[in-house]
Design an enzyme around this catalytic site. Structure first.
Site, PDB file in Angstrom:
ATOM      1  N   ASP A  27       0.251   5.333   1.257  1.00 59.29           N
ATOM      2  CA  ASP A  27      -0.738   6.155   1.962  1.00 59.29           C
ATOM      3  C   ASP A  27      -1.243   7.312   1.101  1.00 59.29           C
ATOM      4  OD1 ASP A  27      -0.740   4.748   4.338  1.00 59.29           O
ATOM      5  OD2 ASP A  27       1.029   5.806   5.087  1.00 59.29           O
ATOM      6  N   ARG A  51       8.524   7.074   6.546  1.00 58.50           N
ATOM      7  CA  ARG A  51       8.267   8.437   7.014  1.00 58.50           C
ATOM      8  C   ARG A  51       8.725   8.623   8.467  1.00 58.50           C
ATOM      9  NH1 ARG A  51       2.136   8.857   5.530  1.00 58.50           N
ATOM     10  NH2 ARG A  51       2.286  10.776   6.744  1.00 58.50           N
ATOM     11  N   ARG A  90       0.839  -1.187   0.000  1.00 53.70           N
ATOM     12  CA  ARG A  90       0.000   0.000   0.000  1.00 53.70           C
ATOM     13  C   ARG A  90       0.879   1.244   0.000  1.00 53.70           C
ATOM     14  NH1 ARG A  90      -3.702  -1.913   5.137  1.00 53.70           N
ATOM     15  NH2 ARG A  90      -3.954  -4.065   4.394  1.00 53.70           N
ATOM     16  N   TYR A 141      12.301   3.163  -1.459  1.00 48.79           N
ATOM     17  CA  TYR A 141      11.525   4.392  -1.351  1.00 48.79           C
ATOM     18  C   TYR A 141      12.480   5.568  -1.395  1.00 48.79           C
ATOM     19  CZ  TYR A 141       7.053   2.258   0.073  1.00 48.79           C
ATOM     20  OH  TYR A 141       5.863   1.566   0.104  1.00 48.79           O
TER      21      TYR A 141
END
Lengths: 263, 263
Positions: A54, A197, A52, A112
Protein backbone atom coordinates in the site's frame (compact mmCIF):
# COMPACT_ATOMS: atom_id res chain seq x y z
CA UNK A 1 15.64 -12.40 -30.70
CA UNK A 2 14.26 -14.61 -27.92
CA UNK A 3 13.00 -13.21 -24.66
CA UNK A 4 14.69 -14.00 -21.37
CA UNK A 5 12.88 -14.57 -18.07
CA UNK A 6 14.03 -12.55 -15.08
CA UNK A 7 13.47 -12.24 -11.38
CA UNK A 8 14.64 -9.14 -9.51
CA UNK A 9 14.79 -8.14 -5.86
CA UNK A 10 13.88 -4.53 -5.13
CA UNK A 11 14.17 -2.36 -2.02
CA UNK A 12 12.15 0.80 -1.78
CA UNK A 13 11.32 3.57 0.61
CA UNK A 14 7.56 3.80 0.10
CA UNK A 15 7.18 7.28 1.61
CA UNK A 16 6.85 9.11 -1.70
CA UNK A 17 4.77 6.51 -3.54
CA UNK A 18 1.17 5.48 -3.96
CA UNK A 19 2.22 1.88 -3.27
CA UNK A 20 3.52 -0.88 -5.52
CA UNK A 21 0.77 -1.27 -8.08
CA UNK A 22 0.40 0.90 -11.16
CA UNK A 23 -2.61 3.23 -10.85
CA UNK A 24 -3.90 6.35 -12.55
CA UNK A 25 -3.58 9.05 -9.86
CA UNK A 26 -0.30 8.31 -8.09
CA UNK A 27 3.30 7.50 -8.89
CA UNK A 28 3.94 3.86 -8.00
CA UNK A 29 6.99 1.62 -7.77
CA UNK A 30 5.76 -0.83 -10.41
CA UNK A 31 5.26 2.05 -12.83
CA UNK A 32 8.79 3.42 -12.34
CA UNK A 33 10.32 -0.05 -12.60
CA UNK A 34 8.41 -0.73 -15.82
CA UNK A 35 9.55 2.63 -17.21
CA UNK A 36 13.17 1.90 -16.32
CA UNK A 37 12.90 -1.52 -18.01
CA UNK A 38 11.23 -0.08 -21.11
CA UNK A 39 14.06 2.45 -21.45
CA UNK A 40 16.57 -0.37 -21.32
CA UNK A 41 14.70 -2.88 -23.51
CA UNK A 42 13.35 -0.39 -26.03
CA UNK A 43 9.88 -1.90 -25.71
CA UNK A 44 7.14 -2.06 -23.05
CA UNK A 45 7.85 -4.55 -20.25
CA UNK A 46 5.24 -5.73 -17.74
CA UNK A 47 6.46 -6.51 -14.25
CA UNK A 48 4.71 -8.88 -11.81
CA UNK A 49 5.33 -8.24 -8.12
CA UNK A 50 5.07 -10.88 -5.40
CA UNK A 51 2.15 -8.80 -4.10
CA UNK A 52 0.98 -5.24 -3.73
CA UNK A 53 2.21 -2.95 -1.01
CA UNK A 54 0.00 0.00 0.00
CA UNK A 55 0.87 3.70 -0.19
CA UNK A 56 3.63 4.50 2.30
CA UNK A 57 4.59 0.84 2.90
CA UNK A 58 8.27 -0.01 2.36
CA UNK A 59 10.06 -3.03 0.96
CA UNK A 60 13.43 -4.41 1.95
CA UNK A 61 13.15 -7.23 -0.59
CA UNK A 62 10.14 -7.14 -2.88
CA UNK A 63 10.45 -9.68 -5.71
CA UNK A 64 9.25 -9.06 -9.26
CA UNK A 65 9.34 -11.17 -12.41
CA UNK A 66 9.37 -10.01 -16.01
CA UNK A 67 10.07 -11.18 -19.52
CA UNK A 68 12.24 -8.97 -21.75
CA UNK A 69 14.58 -9.05 -24.74
CA UNK A 70 17.66 -8.17 -22.65
CA UNK A 71 20.97 -9.95 -23.25
CA UNK A 72 23.45 -7.93 -21.18
CA UNK A 73 25.20 -9.52 -18.21
CA UNK A 74 22.91 -9.51 -15.16
CA UNK A 75 25.10 -7.07 -13.18
CA UNK A 76 24.92 -4.63 -16.09
CA UNK A 77 21.13 -4.86 -16.22
CA UNK A 78 21.00 -4.21 -12.48
CA UNK A 79 23.27 -1.15 -12.76
CA UNK A 80 21.38 0.21 -15.78
CA UNK A 81 18.01 -0.14 -14.05
CA UNK A 82 19.32 1.69 -10.99
CA UNK A 83 20.63 4.47 -13.24
CA UNK A 84 17.06 4.85 -14.57
CA UNK A 85 15.40 4.81 -11.13
CA UNK A 86 15.20 7.40 -8.31
CA UNK A 87 17.45 6.72 -5.30
CA UNK A 88 14.55 5.68 -3.06
CA UNK A 89 14.04 2.61 -5.28
CA UNK A 90 16.98 0.22 -5.75
CA UNK A 91 17.17 -3.01 -7.68
CA UNK A 92 19.30 -5.18 -5.40
CA UNK A 93 19.71 -8.18 -7.68
CA UNK A 94 18.67 -9.49 -11.10
CA UNK A 95 18.62 -13.23 -11.88
CA UNK A 96 17.35 -15.31 -14.77
CA UNK A 97 14.62 -17.84 -14.05
CA UNK A 98 12.71 -20.54 -15.86
CA UNK A 99 9.66 -19.59 -17.95
CA UNK A 100 7.37 -21.05 -15.27
CA UNK A 101 8.54 -18.68 -12.52
CA UNK A 102 6.01 -16.04 -11.43
CA UNK A 103 6.86 -13.65 -8.59
CA UNK A 104 3.37 -13.96 -7.13
CA UNK A 105 2.22 -17.49 -7.89
CA UNK A 106 5.56 -19.19 -7.23
CA UNK A 107 5.97 -17.61 -3.79
CA UNK A 108 5.67 -20.10 -0.92
CA UNK A 109 5.86 -17.62 1.95
CA UNK A 110 6.36 -13.96 2.79
CA UNK A 111 7.67 -12.14 5.81
CA UNK A 112 6.56 -8.66 6.81
CA UNK A 113 8.05 -6.62 9.65
CA UNK A 114 6.35 -3.80 11.45
CA UNK A 115 8.30 -1.25 13.49
CA UNK A 116 6.89 0.58 16.52
CA UNK A 117 8.84 3.47 18.04
CA UNK A 118 7.97 3.25 21.76
CA UNK A 119 10.11 6.22 22.86
CA UNK A 120 8.46 9.04 24.81
CA UNK A 121 9.73 11.43 22.13
CA UNK A 122 9.61 10.20 18.52
CA UNK A 123 12.95 9.35 16.92
CA UNK A 124 13.23 11.78 13.97
CA UNK A 125 15.18 9.19 11.96
CA UNK A 126 12.27 6.75 12.24
CA UNK A 127 9.49 9.23 11.48
CA UNK A 128 8.84 7.57 8.09
CA UNK A 129 9.78 4.03 9.21
CA UNK A 130 8.02 3.33 12.51
CA UNK A 131 4.68 3.98 14.18
CA UNK A 132 5.31 6.27 17.14
CA UNK A 133 3.43 4.80 20.08
CA UNK A 134 4.66 6.36 23.36
CA UNK A 135 2.02 4.74 25.62
CA UNK A 136 3.42 1.67 27.43
CA UNK A 137 2.78 -1.75 25.86
CA UNK A 138 2.45 -5.04 27.71
CA UNK A 139 4.77 -7.18 25.58
CA UNK A 140 3.93 -10.47 27.33
CA UNK A 141 0.22 -9.97 26.68
CA UNK A 142 1.06 -9.22 23.04
CA UNK A 143 3.07 -12.46 22.88
CA UNK A 144 0.16 -14.45 24.31
CA UNK A 145 -2.12 -12.88 21.69
CA UNK A 146 0.41 -13.70 18.95
CA UNK A 147 0.25 -17.40 19.89
CA UNK A 148 -3.49 -17.37 19.16
CA UNK A 149 -2.91 -16.02 15.66
CA UNK A 150 -0.27 -18.58 14.70
CA UNK A 151 -1.19 -21.52 12.52
CA UNK A 152 -3.96 -21.76 9.89
CA UNK A 153 -6.99 -19.51 10.42
CA UNK A 154 -9.71 -17.76 8.52
CA UNK A 155 -8.35 -14.21 8.90
CA UNK A 156 -11.43 -12.33 7.62
CA UNK A 157 -11.76 -10.56 10.99
CA UNK A 158 -8.22 -9.23 10.55
CA UNK A 159 -8.48 -8.09 6.93
CA UNK A 160 -9.88 -4.99 5.28
CA UNK A 161 -12.11 -6.88 2.86
CA UNK A 162 -13.50 -10.39 2.69
CA UNK A 163 -12.06 -12.84 0.21
CA UNK A 164 -13.32 -16.12 -1.14
CA UNK A 165 -10.36 -18.05 0.28
CA UNK A 166 -9.69 -16.31 3.59
CA UNK A 167 -7.53 -18.99 5.23
CA UNK A 168 -3.85 -18.24 5.67
CA UNK A 169 -1.23 -19.99 7.77
CA UNK A 170 1.03 -17.89 9.97
CA UNK A 171 4.19 -19.92 10.54
CA UNK A 172 6.04 -17.28 12.57
CA UNK A 173 4.88 -14.29 14.60
CA UNK A 174 7.55 -12.77 16.82
CA UNK A 175 7.60 -9.65 18.93
CA UNK A 176 11.13 -8.35 19.28
CA UNK A 177 11.93 -5.43 21.63
CA UNK A 178 15.30 -3.72 21.11
CA UNK A 179 15.78 -0.52 23.05
CA UNK A 180 12.72 1.62 22.40
CA UNK A 181 12.00 -0.09 19.06
CA UNK A 182 9.49 -2.93 19.02
CA UNK A 183 9.46 -5.06 15.87
CA UNK A 184 6.64 -7.44 14.97
CA UNK A 185 7.74 -10.04 12.40
CA UNK A 186 5.08 -12.12 10.67
CA UNK A 187 5.66 -14.95 8.21
CA UNK A 188 2.77 -16.62 6.39
CA UNK A 189 2.00 -18.48 3.19
CA UNK A 190 0.10 -15.38 2.07
CA UNK A 191 -1.73 -12.37 3.45
CA UNK A 192 -5.21 -10.94 3.01
CA UNK A 193 -5.66 -7.24 2.25
CA UNK A 194 -4.26 -5.12 5.15
CA UNK A 195 -3.88 -8.29 7.23
CA UNK A 196 -0.47 -7.38 8.73
CA UNK A 197 -1.55 -3.89 9.71
CA UNK A 198 -4.76 -5.31 11.25
CA UNK A 199 -2.74 -7.89 13.21
CA UNK A 200 -0.45 -5.10 14.44
CA UNK A 201 -3.48 -2.95 15.33
CA UNK A 202 -4.95 -5.86 17.30
CA UNK A 203 -1.69 -6.76 19.07
CA UNK A 204 -1.10 -3.12 20.05
CA UNK A 205 -4.62 -2.92 21.47
CA UNK A 206 -3.86 -6.01 23.54
CA UNK A 207 -0.55 -4.37 24.59
CA UNK A 208 -2.49 -1.29 25.70
CA UNK A 209 -4.82 -3.60 27.69
CA UNK A 210 -7.83 -2.35 25.78
CA UNK A 211 -8.48 -5.82 24.31
CA UNK A 212 -7.96 -9.12 26.12
CA UNK A 213 -6.38 -12.17 24.54
CA UNK A 214 -9.72 -13.96 24.90
CA UNK A 215 -11.55 -11.10 23.16
CA UNK A 216 -9.07 -11.29 20.30
CA UNK A 217 -9.68 -15.04 20.04
CA UNK A 218 -13.44 -14.54 19.71
CA UNK A 219 -12.97 -11.70 17.19
CA UNK A 220 -10.83 -14.06 15.09
CA UNK A 221 -13.33 -16.91 15.44
CA UNK A 222 -16.20 -14.53 14.54
CA UNK A 223 -14.71 -14.29 11.01
CA UNK A 224 -16.11 -10.79 10.62
CA UNK A 225 -14.33 -7.46 10.72
CA UNK A 226 -15.43 -5.50 13.80
CA UNK A 227 -14.78 -1.99 15.08
CA UNK A 228 -12.58 -3.56 17.78
CA UNK A 229 -9.79 -3.95 15.24
CA UNK A 230 -7.92 -0.86 14.02
CA UNK A 231 -5.43 -0.83 11.16
CA UNK A 232 -1.92 0.31 12.13
CA UNK A 233 -0.48 3.13 9.98
CA UNK A 234 1.27 2.19 6.73
CA UNK A 235 4.66 3.77 7.35
CA UNK A 236 5.80 1.23 9.97
CA UNK A 237 5.42 -1.70 7.57
CA UNK A 238 8.15 -3.42 5.52
CA UNK A 239 7.84 -6.29 3.07
CA UNK A 240 10.90 -8.08 4.42
CA UNK A 241 11.38 -11.31 2.49
CA UNK A 242 9.64 -13.48 -0.12
CA UNK A 243 10.48 -17.16 -0.19
CA UNK A 244 10.28 -19.46 -3.20
CA UNK A 245 10.83 -23.18 -3.48
CA UNK A 246 9.26 -26.40 -2.45
CA UNK A 247 7.00 -26.73 0.57
CA UNK A 248 8.03 -29.00 3.46
CA UNK A 249 6.14 -31.86 1.85
CA UNK A 250 8.59 -31.65 -1.05
CA UNK A 251 6.02 -30.53 -3.62
CA UNK A 252 5.07 -27.13 -4.96
CA UNK A 253 2.47 -25.53 -2.73
CA UNK A 254 -1.14 -25.76 -3.82
CA UNK A 255 -3.28 -23.10 -2.19
CA UNK A 256 -6.44 -25.21 -2.25
CA UNK A 257 -4.80 -27.95 -0.21
CA UNK A 258 -3.63 -25.59 2.52
CA UNK A 259 -7.13 -24.24 2.77
CA UNK A 260 -8.68 -27.70 2.79
CA UNK A 261 -6.44 -28.80 5.64
CA UNK A 262 -7.87 -26.23 7.97
CA UNK A 263 -11.36 -25.32 7.00
CA UNK B 1 9.97 36.86 37.10
CA UNK B 2 13.43 35.30 37.29
CA UNK B 3 14.95 33.45 34.38
CA UNK B 4 15.71 29.73 34.56
CA UNK B 5 18.76 28.04 32.98
CA UNK B 6 18.12 25.08 30.73
CA UNK B 7 19.97 22.38 28.88
CA UNK B 8 18.22 20.37 26.18
CA UNK B 9 19.16 17.37 24.08
CA UNK B 10 18.04 17.50 20.45
CA UNK B 11 17.99 14.92 17.68
CA UNK B 12 17.66 16.08 14.10
CA UNK B 13 17.70 14.76 10.59
CA UNK B 14 19.94 17.35 8.94
CA UNK B 15 18.86 16.53 5.36
CA UNK B 16 16.57 19.54 4.95
CA UNK B 17 18.69 22.08 6.84
CA UNK B 18 21.56 24.44 6.24
CA UNK B 19 23.23 23.07 9.38
CA UNK B 20 22.91 24.00 13.04
CA UNK B 21 23.90 27.64 13.10
CA UNK B 22 21.52 30.51 12.30
CA UNK B 23 22.40 32.10 8.94
CA UNK B 24 20.74 34.41 6.45
CA UNK B 25 20.17 32.17 3.40
CA UNK B 26 19.12 28.81 4.78
CA UNK B 27 16.76 27.35 7.34
CA UNK B 28 18.80 26.05 10.27
CA UNK B 29 18.09 23.98 13.36
CA UNK B 30 19.18 26.70 15.79
CA UNK B 31 16.79 29.14 14.11
CA UNK B 32 13.79 26.78 14.38
CA UNK B 33 14.60 25.92 17.99
CA UNK B 34 14.90 29.62 18.88
CA UNK B 35 11.56 30.30 17.15
CA UNK B 36 9.89 27.44 19.02
CA UNK B 37 11.29 28.77 22.32
CA UNK B 38 10.25 32.36 21.55
CA UNK B 39 6.69 31.16 20.83
CA UNK B 40 6.64 29.44 24.21
CA UNK B 41 8.38 32.13 26.25
CA UNK B 42 6.76 35.12 24.55
CA UNK B 43 10.16 36.79 24.14
CA UNK B 44 13.32 36.17 22.09
CA UNK B 45 15.49 33.32 23.40
CA UNK B 46 19.09 32.70 22.30
CA UNK B 47 20.25 29.09 22.15
CA UNK B 48 23.89 27.97 22.43
CA UNK B 49 24.74 24.64 20.81
CA UNK B 50 27.63 22.40 21.83
CA UNK B 51 29.03 23.16 18.38
CA UNK B 52 27.95 23.73 14.82
CA UNK B 53 27.01 20.95 12.48
CA UNK B 54 27.27 21.55 8.73
CA UNK B 55 24.47 21.42 6.17
CA UNK B 56 23.22 17.84 5.80
CA UNK B 57 24.91 16.60 9.00
CA UNK B 58 22.65 14.88 11.53
CA UNK B 59 22.52 14.82 15.30
CA UNK B 60 21.44 11.99 17.56
CA UNK B 61 22.11 14.07 20.67
CA UNK B 62 23.13 17.67 20.12
CA UNK B 63 23.10 19.65 23.36
CA UNK B 64 22.00 23.27 23.64
CA UNK B 65 21.75 25.66 26.57
CA UNK B 66 19.47 28.65 26.97
CA UNK B 67 18.09 31.04 29.52
CA UNK B 68 14.35 31.75 29.50
CA UNK B 69 11.46 32.86 31.70
CA UNK B 70 9.76 29.44 31.57
CA UNK B 71 8.23 27.92 34.70
CA UNK B 72 6.28 24.93 33.39
CA UNK B 73 7.31 21.40 34.38
CA UNK B 74 10.23 20.22 32.21
CA UNK B 75 8.22 17.50 30.46
CA UNK B 76 5.64 20.13 29.48
CA UNK B 77 8.34 22.41 28.03
CA UNK B 78 9.69 19.45 26.06
CA UNK B 79 6.26 18.57 24.67
CA UNK B 80 5.44 22.19 23.84
CA UNK B 81 8.74 22.68 21.99
CA UNK B 82 8.13 19.54 19.94
CA UNK B 83 4.64 20.79 19.10
CA UNK B 84 6.29 23.95 17.68
CA UNK B 85 8.98 22.08 15.71
CA UNK B 86 8.88 20.05 12.48
CA UNK B 87 9.06 16.25 12.93
CA UNK B 88 12.65 16.03 11.66
CA UNK B 89 13.78 17.95 14.76
CA UNK B 90 12.90 16.52 18.19
CA UNK B 91 13.77 17.79 21.62
CA UNK B 92 14.57 14.59 23.49
CA UNK B 93 15.00 16.03 26.96
CA UNK B 94 14.94 19.34 28.82
CA UNK B 95 16.77 19.78 32.15
CA UNK B 96 17.56 22.76 34.37
CA UNK B 97 21.21 23.57 34.94
CA UNK B 98 23.26 26.00 36.98
CA UNK B 99 23.89 29.50 35.62
CA UNK B 100 27.51 28.54 34.81
CA UNK B 101 26.56 25.76 32.37
CA UNK B 102 27.26 26.48 28.70
CA UNK B 103 26.57 23.81 26.07
CA UNK B 104 29.81 24.62 24.24
CA UNK B 105 32.28 25.69 26.91
CA UNK B 106 31.25 23.14 29.52
CA UNK B 107 31.59 20.17 27.14
CA UNK B 108 34.49 17.86 27.99
CA UNK B 109 34.24 15.56 24.99
CA UNK B 110 32.17 14.81 21.92
CA UNK B 111 31.53 11.70 19.89
CA UNK B 112 30.74 11.73 16.19
CA UNK B 113 29.81 8.68 14.14
CA UNK B 114 30.15 8.35 10.41
CA UNK B 115 28.26 5.69 8.44
CA UNK B 116 29.53 4.14 5.21
CA UNK B 117 27.22 1.93 3.15
CA UNK B 118 29.59 -0.62 1.57
CA UNK B 119 26.89 -2.55 -0.31
CA UNK B 120 27.27 -3.06 -4.06
CA UNK B 121 23.85 -1.47 -4.47
CA UNK B 122 23.03 1.48 -2.17
CA UNK B 123 20.50 0.83 0.59
CA UNK B 124 17.60 3.22 -0.19
CA UNK B 125 16.87 3.59 3.54
CA UNK B 126 20.39 4.89 4.14
CA UNK B 127 20.53 7.25 1.18
CA UNK B 128 20.44 10.30 3.47
CA UNK B 129 22.32 8.66 6.37
CA UNK B 130 25.40 6.92 4.94
CA UNK B 131 28.05 7.51 2.30
CA UNK B 132 27.61 4.86 -0.37
CA UNK B 133 31.06 3.47 -1.11
CA UNK B 134 30.77 0.17 -3.02
CA UNK B 135 34.52 -0.25 -3.71
CA UNK B 136 36.13 -2.71 -1.25
CA UNK B 137 37.82 -1.25 1.85
CA UNK B 138 40.78 -2.77 3.71
CA UNK B 139 39.44 -2.48 7.25
CA UNK B 140 42.69 -3.62 8.93
CA UNK B 141 44.67 -0.93 7.11
CA UNK B 142 42.05 1.60 8.22
CA UNK B 143 42.46 0.40 11.81
CA UNK B 144 46.26 0.77 11.63
CA UNK B 145 45.74 4.32 10.30
CA UNK B 146 43.27 5.05 13.09
CA UNK B 147 45.91 4.17 15.70
CA UNK B 148 48.16 6.91 14.28
CA UNK B 149 45.42 9.51 14.73
CA UNK B 150 44.64 8.62 18.34
CA UNK B 151 46.00 10.77 21.13
CA UNK B 152 46.88 14.48 21.09
CA UNK B 153 47.91 15.92 17.72
CA UNK B 154 47.94 19.15 15.78
CA UNK B 155 45.12 18.26 13.35
CA UNK B 156 45.60 21.19 10.92
CA UNK B 157 46.30 18.73 8.08
CA UNK B 158 42.89 17.12 8.73
CA UNK B 159 40.82 20.29 9.03
CA UNK B 160 39.28 22.64 6.49
CA UNK B 161 40.80 25.77 7.95
CA UNK B 162 43.71 26.53 10.26
CA UNK B 163 43.01 27.57 13.80
CA UNK B 164 45.16 29.20 16.44
CA UNK B 165 44.88 26.23 18.78
CA UNK B 166 44.88 23.24 16.42
CA UNK B 167 45.67 20.51 18.96
CA UNK B 168 42.92 18.08 19.82
CA UNK B 169 43.05 14.76 21.63
CA UNK B 170 41.25 11.78 20.11
CA UNK B 171 40.49 9.38 22.94
CA UNK B 172 38.63 6.81 20.86
CA UNK B 173 38.59 6.02 17.16
CA UNK B 174 36.88 2.75 16.27
CA UNK B 175 35.97 1.18 12.97
CA UNK B 176 32.96 -1.06 13.35
CA UNK B 177 31.79 -3.29 10.45
CA UNK B 178 28.25 -4.68 10.73
CA UNK B 179 26.93 -6.34 7.61
CA UNK B 180 27.53 -3.94 4.78
CA UNK B 181 27.53 -0.91 7.07
CA UNK B 182 30.87 0.41 8.30
CA UNK B 183 30.71 2.87 11.19
CA UNK B 184 33.61 5.09 12.21
CA UNK B 185 33.20 6.39 15.77
CA UNK B 186 35.47 9.23 16.94
CA UNK B 187 35.60 10.73 20.41
CA UNK B 188 37.76 13.78 21.16
CA UNK B 189 37.93 16.72 23.54
CA UNK B 190 36.95 18.89 20.58
CA UNK B 191 37.09 19.01 16.81
CA UNK B 192 38.47 21.46 14.24
CA UNK B 193 36.31 22.55 11.30
CA UNK B 194 35.43 19.51 9.12
CA UNK B 195 37.90 17.39 11.10
CA UNK B 196 35.72 14.27 11.33
CA UNK B 197 34.88 14.30 7.63
CA UNK B 198 38.58 14.80 6.80
CA UNK B 199 39.54 11.89 9.08
CA UNK B 200 36.91 9.73 7.36
CA UNK B 201 38.16 10.88 3.93
CA UNK B 202 41.72 9.94 4.93
CA UNK B 203 40.77 6.57 6.45
CA UNK B 204 38.72 5.64 3.39
CA UNK B 205 41.65 6.52 1.13
CA UNK B 206 43.82 4.20 3.24
CA UNK B 207 41.08 1.54 2.97
CA UNK B 208 41.12 1.93 -0.81
CA UNK B 209 44.94 1.51 -0.69
CA UNK B 210 45.44 4.88 -2.34
CA UNK B 211 47.23 6.24 0.75
CA UNK B 212 49.58 4.27 3.00
CA UNK B 213 49.53 4.47 6.77
CA UNK B 214 53.02 6.02 6.64
CA UNK B 215 51.87 8.64 4.14
CA UNK B 216 48.99 9.53 6.45
CA UNK B 217 51.47 9.87 9.32
CA UNK B 218 53.59 12.34 7.36
CA UNK B 219 50.52 14.29 6.18
CA UNK B 220 49.48 14.64 9.84
CA UNK B 221 52.99 15.64 10.93
CA UNK B 222 53.19 18.14 8.05
CA UNK B 223 50.48 20.19 9.82
CA UNK B 224 49.26 21.53 6.49
CA UNK B 225 46.16 20.62 4.52
CA UNK B 226 47.17 18.84 1.29
CA UNK B 227 45.27 17.64 -1.77
CA UNK B 228 45.84 14.07 -0.51
CA UNK B 229 43.02 14.53 1.99
CA UNK B 230 39.43 14.61 0.75
CA UNK B 231 36.43 15.52 2.89
CA UNK B 232 33.80 12.78 3.15
CA UNK B 233 30.23 13.85 2.27
CA UNK B 234 28.12 15.46 5.02
CA UNK B 235 25.16 13.09 4.99
CA UNK B 236 27.01 10.15 6.61
CA UNK B 237 27.88 12.17 9.73
CA UNK B 238 26.07 12.16 13.09
CA UNK B 239 26.85 14.18 16.21
CA UNK B 240 26.37 11.21 18.51
CA UNK B 241 27.03 12.32 22.09
CA UNK B 242 28.32 15.33 24.03
CA UNK B 243 29.83 14.67 27.45
CA UNK B 244 29.93 17.10 30.35
CA UNK B 245 31.55 16.79 33.74
CA UNK B 246 34.93 16.54 35.29
CA UNK B 247 38.00 15.34 33.42
CA UNK B 248 39.85 12.25 34.64
CA UNK B 249 42.11 14.44 36.74
CA UNK B 250 39.03 15.42 38.73
CA UNK B 251 39.02 19.05 37.66
CA UNK B 252 37.10 20.93 34.98
CA UNK B 253 38.92 20.78 31.65
CA UNK B 254 41.05 23.78 30.73
CA UNK B 255 41.68 23.96 27.00
CA UNK B 256 45.04 25.67 27.38
CA UNK B 257 46.40 22.82 29.49
CA UNK B 258 45.44 20.12 27.03
CA UNK B 259 47.12 22.06 24.26
CA UNK B 260 50.23 22.73 26.35
CA UNK B 261 50.62 19.03 27.06
CA UNK B 262 51.15 18.20 23.43
CA UNK B 263 52.55 21.15 21.57
Amino acid sequence: MRNRYFRCTIAYDGTAYGGWQRQPNAVTVQELLEKALAQLAGCPVVVHGSGRTDAGVHARAQVASFVAPLYHPLATICRALNANLPTDIRVRQVRTVSATFHARFSATSKEYRYQIDCGTVADPFLRHYAWHHPQPLDVSAMRRAARILKGPHDFTALAAKSERQPVRTISKLSIIPRGSLLTIAVTADGFLYKMVRSIVGALVKVGERRLTVEELRSVLEGRKRTALIATAPAHGLFLWRVTYGKTKRGRPRRVSRVVAATD
